[in-house]
Scaffold this motif. Sequence first.
Motif, PDB file in Angstrom:
ATOM      1  N   ALA A 140     -14.471  -7.925 -26.756  1.00  0.00           N
ATOM      2  CA  ALA A 140     -14.030  -6.668 -25.731  1.00  0.00           C
ATOM      3  C   ALA A 140     -14.674  -6.844 -24.427  1.00  0.00           C
ATOM      4  O   ALA A 140     -15.954  -6.735 -24.293  1.00  0.00           O
ATOM      5  CB  ALA A 140     -14.045  -5.513 -26.457  1.00  0.00           C
ATOM      6  N   GLU A 141     -14.261  -7.134 -23.393  1.00  0.00           N
ATOM      7  CA  GLU A 141     -14.821  -7.245 -22.013  1.00  0.00           C
ATOM      8  C   GLU A 141     -14.648  -6.393 -21.016  1.00  0.00           C
ATOM      9  O   GLU A 141     -13.524  -5.640 -21.009  1.00  0.00           O
ATOM     10  CB  GLU A 141     -14.295  -8.642 -21.345  1.00  0.00           C
ATOM     11  N   VAL A 142     -15.526  -5.628 -20.420  1.00  0.00           N
ATOM     12  CA  VAL A 142     -15.643  -4.458 -19.560  1.00  0.00           C
ATOM     13  C   VAL A 142     -16.480  -5.122 -18.224  1.00  0.00           C
ATOM     14  O   VAL A 142     -17.666  -5.189 -18.241  1.00  0.00           O
ATOM     15  CB  VAL A 142     -16.152  -3.319 -19.833  1.00  0.00           C
ATOM     16  N   ARG A 143     -15.804  -5.413 -17.460  1.00  0.00           N
ATOM     17  CA  ARG A 143     -16.354  -5.906 -16.032  1.00  0.00           C
ATOM     18  C   ARG A 143     -17.032  -4.994 -15.367  1.00  0.00           C
ATOM     19  O   ARG A 143     -16.767  -3.789 -15.352  1.00  0.00           O
ATOM     20  CB  ARG A 143     -15.343  -6.558 -15.062  1.00  0.00           C
ATOM     21  N   PRO A 144     -18.471  -5.313 -14.841  1.00  0.00           N
ATOM     22  CA  PRO A 144     -19.190  -4.367 -14.308  1.00  0.00           C
ATOM     23  C   PRO A 144     -18.707  -3.909 -13.002  1.00  0.00           C
ATOM     24  O   PRO A 144     -17.936  -4.388 -12.153  1.00  0.00           O
ATOM     25  CB  PRO A 144     -20.308  -5.282 -13.639  1.00  0.00           C
ATOM     26  N   HIS A 145     -18.775  -2.352 -13.107  1.00  0.00           N
ATOM     27  CA  HIS A 145     -18.251  -1.576 -11.791  1.00  0.00           C
ATOM     28  C   HIS A 145     -19.185  -0.351 -11.664  1.00  0.00           C
ATOM     29  O   HIS A 145     -19.476   0.250 -12.878  1.00  0.00           O
ATOM     30  CB  HIS A 145     -16.848  -1.139 -12.162  1.00  0.00           C
ATOM     31  N   ARG A 146     -19.381   0.377 -10.719  1.00  0.00           N
ATOM     32  CA  ARG A 146     -20.009   1.528 -10.452  1.00  0.00           C
ATOM     33  C   ARG A 146     -19.080   2.809 -10.574  1.00  0.00           C
ATOM     34  O   ARG A 146     -18.822   3.271  -9.488  1.00  0.00           O
ATOM     35  CB  ARG A 146     -21.011   1.637  -9.021  1.00  0.00           C
ATOM     36  N   SER A 147     -18.884   3.063 -11.925  1.00  0.00           N
ATOM     37  CA  SER A 147     -18.070   4.376 -12.031  1.00  0.00           C
ATOM     38  C   SER A 147     -18.068   4.854 -13.063  1.00  0.00           C
ATOM     39  O   SER A 147     -18.491   4.049 -14.245  1.00  0.00           O
ATOM     40  CB  SER A 147     -16.548   4.118 -11.742  1.00  0.00           C
ATOM     41  N   GLN A 148     -17.985   6.063 -13.326  1.00  0.00           N
ATOM     42  CA  GLN A 148     -18.143   6.744 -14.716  1.00  0.00           C
ATOM     43  C   GLN A 148     -17.014   6.492 -15.753  1.00  0.00           C
ATOM     44  O   GLN A 148     -17.154   6.238 -16.904  1.00  0.00           O
ATOM     45  CB  GLN A 148     -18.502   8.232 -14.640  1.00  0.00           C
ATOM     46  N   THR A 149     -15.802   6.087 -14.933  1.00  0.00           N
ATOM     47  CA  THR A 149     -14.675   5.781 -15.746  1.00  0.00           C
ATOM     48  C   THR A 149     -15.074   4.472 -16.498  1.00  0.00           C
ATOM     49  O   THR A 149     -14.709   4.332 -17.627  1.00  0.00           O
ATOM     50  CB  THR A 149     -13.723   5.699 -14.678  1.00  0.00           C
TER      51      THR A 149
END
Length: 309
Positions: A140-149
Motif C-alpha cells: 500500500a503506497e502513500v506518497r509523501p505529502h505535508r498534510s494531516q490528511t
Amino acid sequence: MSARVTVTFQDLLQCKADARGFSLLPRQPVGSLLAGRHASRLRGRGLSFEELRQYRQGDDIRQMDWKATARLRSPHIRVYSEERERPVLMLIDQRTPMFFGSQRAMKSVAAAELAAMGAWRSLASGDRVGGLVFNETEIAEVRPHRSQTRVLHLLHQIVRLNQELAAPSPSPTTPSDAAPITLNQVLENASRIARHDHLVILISDLDGADEETSRLVTRIAAHNDVLVTAVYDPLGIRLTGAPDMLASHGGRTWEIPDHNSFPEDFQAAFGQVLSHWRSVFRSLQIPLMPLSTATPVAEQIRVLFGNTA
C-alpha cells in the motif's frame, strides 16, 4: 502476560501524544543513536538554489562558481537555502512473521506504533510524510505529502494491513501463482520514490533479508538518509524448551527439543543474525535501531534518540 494482537485507528491517533521527546531532524543530542559518534549524521533537508552573487569577505570559498567567475570576470558564489520540507518515507512491515509477540505487543503492533509516532513527529517538524505498508500480497503506497490528511491515510493503511493478520484466512477458490512480496521488492519500490534528500525508515524484523537487501539499501542510502529499525521479541532471544512444546510457521509444526543446550543454541543463532546485520549497516554508516515488543515504544525511542525536547 498476553501480547496485544492488533491496533485500531484510535490507537494510532493517540500515538500523536507520544510523538515528543525525540527528533528526526539533523541536529541530534550527543547521546542519540543518530549522532555522529554512532553512525552517519542525518544530512537533513535538501538545499535549493537561491541566488548567484559576488563574493564577499568571509564567504565559503567552496561555494565559488568558477564558471560564473570566469564569465563575469569577478568572483561569484552560489547561495543555497535549506528547503523547508524533507520527505520522510516509512517502510512498514506487516507480513506474517511480524505477527508474533510474547509480552506487551506483537511485532506488527510495535511497528505500527513506531510508524505512527514517526509520522506525527515528522509532520510537526514541517516535513512531508508518506510510506509503503506491506504484507505478502500487497504494498500500500502513500506518497509523501505535508498534510494531516495524508498522515491519516497512512494510518488507515497501517491499521487495515495490521488487522488482516488476525483475520481468518479465506479458503482460496483458485490456486494463486503469485509469489509472496519480499522485503527486497519493497526496497525496490522505495528506491523509485526516494530519489534524493529523503529520510527512509525501514521498520521490520528483517525476515528474508539477504545480500540483495544490502545492495538495495546501499543504493537508497547513496542519496538519502536511511534508518533501519529491527523489531524483535524477547522470546526470539531467549526460548526455553519444554516437553511437548510445539512451534509452527507457514503451516508447518515442529516439536521444541527438550535438552539443556537448546536455549543457548537458539539465542546464539538469533544473536549471530542480529550481529551480522548490525555489522552490515554499520559499514554502510546506516543506524540500526533495535525495537523490543516488551517495552512501550515511546520509552525506547526517547532513550535511543537522546530524549530531546
